[in-house]
Design an enzyme around this catalytic site. Structure first.
Site, mmCIF file in Angstrom:
data_model
loop_
_atom_site.group_PDB
_atom_site.id
_atom_site.type_symbol
_atom_site.label_atom_id
_atom_site.label_comp_id
_atom_site.label_asym_id
_atom_site.label_seq_id
_atom_site.Cartn_x
_atom_site.Cartn_y
_atom_site.Cartn_z
ATOM 1 N N SER A 6 -20.826 -17.879 -6.695
ATOM 2 C CA SER A 6 -20.097 -18.859 -7.497
ATOM 3 C C SER A 6 -18.660 -18.969 -7.021
ATOM 4 O O SER A 6 -17.906 -17.993 -7.055
ATOM 5 C CB SER A 6 -20.121 -18.457 -8.970
ATOM 6 N N HIS A 31 -22.742 -22.097 -5.788
ATOM 7 C CA HIS A 31 -22.665 -22.514 -7.188
ATOM 8 C C HIS A 31 -21.255 -22.996 -7.490
ATOM 9 O O HIS A 31 -20.273 -22.308 -7.208
ATOM 10 C CB HIS A 31 -23.039 -21.323 -8.074
ATOM 11 N N ASP A 33 -18.851 -24.317 -10.502
ATOM 12 C CA ASP A 33 -18.688 -24.398 -11.954
ATOM 13 C C ASP A 33 -17.645 -25.440 -12.313
ATOM 14 O O ASP A 33 -16.478 -25.288 -11.958
ATOM 15 C CB ASP A 33 -18.229 -23.034 -12.496
ATOM 16 N N MET A 35 -15.619 -27.119 -15.286
ATOM 17 C CA MET A 35 -15.223 -26.899 -16.682
ATOM 18 C C MET A 35 -14.174 -27.929 -17.082
ATOM 19 O O MET A 35 -13.229 -28.173 -16.328
ATOM 20 C CB MET A 35 -14.635 -25.497 -16.828
ATOM 21 N N HIS A 64 -22.768 -26.997 -11.686
ATOM 22 C CA HIS A 64 -23.024 -26.645 -13.083
ATOM 23 C C HIS A 64 -21.942 -27.287 -13.945
ATOM 24 O O HIS A 64 -20.788 -26.866 -13.905
ATOM 25 C CB HIS A 64 -23.003 -25.102 -13.185
ATOM 26 N N MET A 66 -20.165 -27.773 -17.148
ATOM 27 C CA MET A 66 -19.867 -27.283 -18.490
ATOM 28 C C MET A 66 -18.870 -28.272 -19.077
ATOM 29 O O MET A 66 -17.665 -28.012 -19.151
ATOM 30 C CB MET A 66 -19.278 -25.864 -18.410
ATOM 31 N N MET A 135 -27.877 -18.943 -19.296
ATOM 32 C CA MET A 135 -26.547 -18.332 -19.260
ATOM 33 C C MET A 135 -26.640 -16.902 -19.799
ATOM 34 O O MET A 135 -27.162 -16.679 -20.893
ATOM 35 C CB MET A 135 -25.552 -19.120 -20.127
ATOM 36 N N ASP A 173 -27.003 -16.788 -14.776
ATOM 37 C CA ASP A 173 -25.604 -17.053 -14.450
ATOM 38 C C ASP A 173 -24.698 -16.329 -15.440
ATOM 39 O O ASP A 173 -24.733 -16.615 -16.631
ATOM 40 C CB ASP A 173 -25.377 -18.571 -14.512
HETATM 41 C C1 DX5 Z 1 -19.416 -18.731 -16.268
HETATM 42 C C2 DX5 Z 1 -19.852 -19.512 -15.065
HETATM 43 C C3 DX5 Z 1 -20.398 -18.655 -13.996
HETATM 44 C C4 DX5 Z 1 -19.389 -17.731 -13.367
HETATM 45 C C5 DX5 Z 1 -20.064 -16.415 -13.178
HETATM 46 O O1 DX5 Z 1 -18.759 -19.576 -17.123
HETATM 47 O O2 DX5 Z 1 -20.842 -20.465 -15.409
HETATM 48 O O3 DX5 Z 1 -21.053 -19.400 -12.975
HETATM 49 O O4 DX5 Z 1 -18.888 -18.185 -12.145
HETATM 50 O O5 DX5 Z 1 -19.128 -15.494 -12.782
HETATM 51 P P1 DX5 Z 1 -19.400 -13.937 -12.802
HETATM 52 O O6 DX5 Z 1 -20.500 -13.691 -11.823
HETATM 53 O O7 DX5 Z 1 -18.092 -13.374 -12.391
HETATM 54 O O8 DX5 Z 1 -19.811 -13.578 -14.204
HETATM 55 ZN ZN ZN Z 2 -22.153 -21.475 -13.627
#
Ligand code: DX5
Ligand code: ZN
Length: 223
Positions: A6, A31, A33, A35, A64, A66, A135, A173
Site C-alpha cells: 500500500s 494498492h 488508498d 481518502m 481503494h 474511502m 477491512m 487490508d
Molecule cells: C487503511 C488503508 C490501508 C492501509 C493499510 O485505511 O485502507 O490500505 O494502507 O496500512 P497498514 O498495512 O499499515 O495497516
Molecule cells: Zn486500502
C-alpha cells in the site's frame, strides 16, 4: 496469492522512487488508498498522483476509494490508470449503480466492508464483483493493529465463494504483517494489502516473497 503493497505507507516526498521500489519487489498489485477527509478522517492523494505513477510500473493499480462521493471520482481514477476500483458497501443504496459504473469504465469491480459492518451486507452483490475487500482495521490510517475479530468474515466470504461457485478475490487490508497474513490465508484470503509492514522493510523484495510463500503454504491448511 497476490501481495499488494500500500502506497499510503511510502515516503510521500518520493512517490516515484517508492513506486519503482514496489515494482522491483515483484509484488503483483500496488494498492492506492484514496481518502476524502469525509468518509474517513484523513486525506491522502488524488487522481493526479495516480496518473504520475502510472507510467513507472505495469503492476495492477488497486484503487481503494474511502470516499463519500465515489460517483464523481470513478471516471477520473479510471482515466488516471486504475485497474481495480473498490467502493464501500456502507454507501448503501448507491452501491448497485456504482458497481455498474465501474464495470462500464472497463475496470475490475471491488466492494469493501468496514469492521463494524456485517459482511452479510455485501452478500447481494457477490455475483457482480471481482473482489471483496474485508477491512481488518478501521480505515483512515496506516500502522494500526489487525482486528482478529474480522477473520470469521473472511471465512464466510470464502464459504459463499465455494458454495456459489463464484470467483471473486478475497482481499484483506489493515494491520497485515507476515504473521497476520498467515491467519488471513488460513481463513481463505488470497490477496494481501500491506503498508507499514512492507514499506518499512529495506529489502522489500524479500519481504514480499516471504509473504507470498508464507500465505501460499498457509492457504493449503485452512482453519
Ligand atoms: C487503511 C488503508 C490501508 C492501509 C493499510 O485505511 O485502507 O490500505 O494502507 O496500512 P497498514 O498495512 O499499515 O495497516
Ligand atoms: Zn486500502
Amino acid at each position: 496469492m497476490i501481495i499488494a503493497p500500500s502506497l499510503l505507507a511510502c515516503d510521500f516526498g518520493q512517490f516515484a522512487k517508492e513506486a519503482r521500489r514496489a515494482h522491483k519487489s515483484g509484488a503483483e498489485w500496488l494498492h492506492l488508498d484514496i481518502m476524502d477527509g469525509h468518509f474517513v478522517p484523513n486525506i491522502s492523494f488524488g487522481p493526479e498522483v495516480v496518473r504520475v505513477v502510472r507510467p513507472l510500473t505495469k503492476m495492477v493499480f488497486d484503487v481503494h476509494l474511502m470516499c463519500s462521493k465515489p460517483e464523481i471520482l470513478l471516471e477520473p481514477f479510471a482515466r488516471a490508470g486504475a485497474d481495480n476500483l473498490t467502493v464501500h458497501v456502507e454507501l448503501g443504496e448507491r452501491v448497485t449503480s456504482l458497481l455498474w459504473k465501474i464495470r462500464s469504465l472497463g475496470c475490475k469491480v471491488g466492494l469493501a466492508v468496514n469492521p463494524p459492518t456485517a459482511v452479510a451486507q455485501a452478500e447481494p452483490f457477490l455475483s457482480q464483483i471481482d473482489l471483496l475487500l474485508i477491512m481488518t482495521v478501521n480505515p483512515g490510517f496506516g500502522g494500526q493493529p489487525f482486528i482478529h475479530e474480522m477473520l470469521p468474515k473472511v471465512q464466510q466470504a470464502a464459504a459463499w465463494r465455494r458454495s456459489r461457485k463464484l470467483d471473486y478475490r478475497i482481499e484483506v487490508d489493515g494491520g497485515i504483517t507476515q504473521e497476520t497474513a498467515l491467519e488471513c490465508a488460513r481463513a481463505g484470503a488470497d490477496t494481501f494489502v500491506s503498508g507499514t509492514a512492507l514499506f518499512g522493510q529495506r529489502q522489500l523484495k524479500r519481504a514480499v516473497q516471504k509473504m507470498r510463500d508464507g500465505t501460499t503454504a498457509a492457504g493449503k491448511s485452512p482453519i
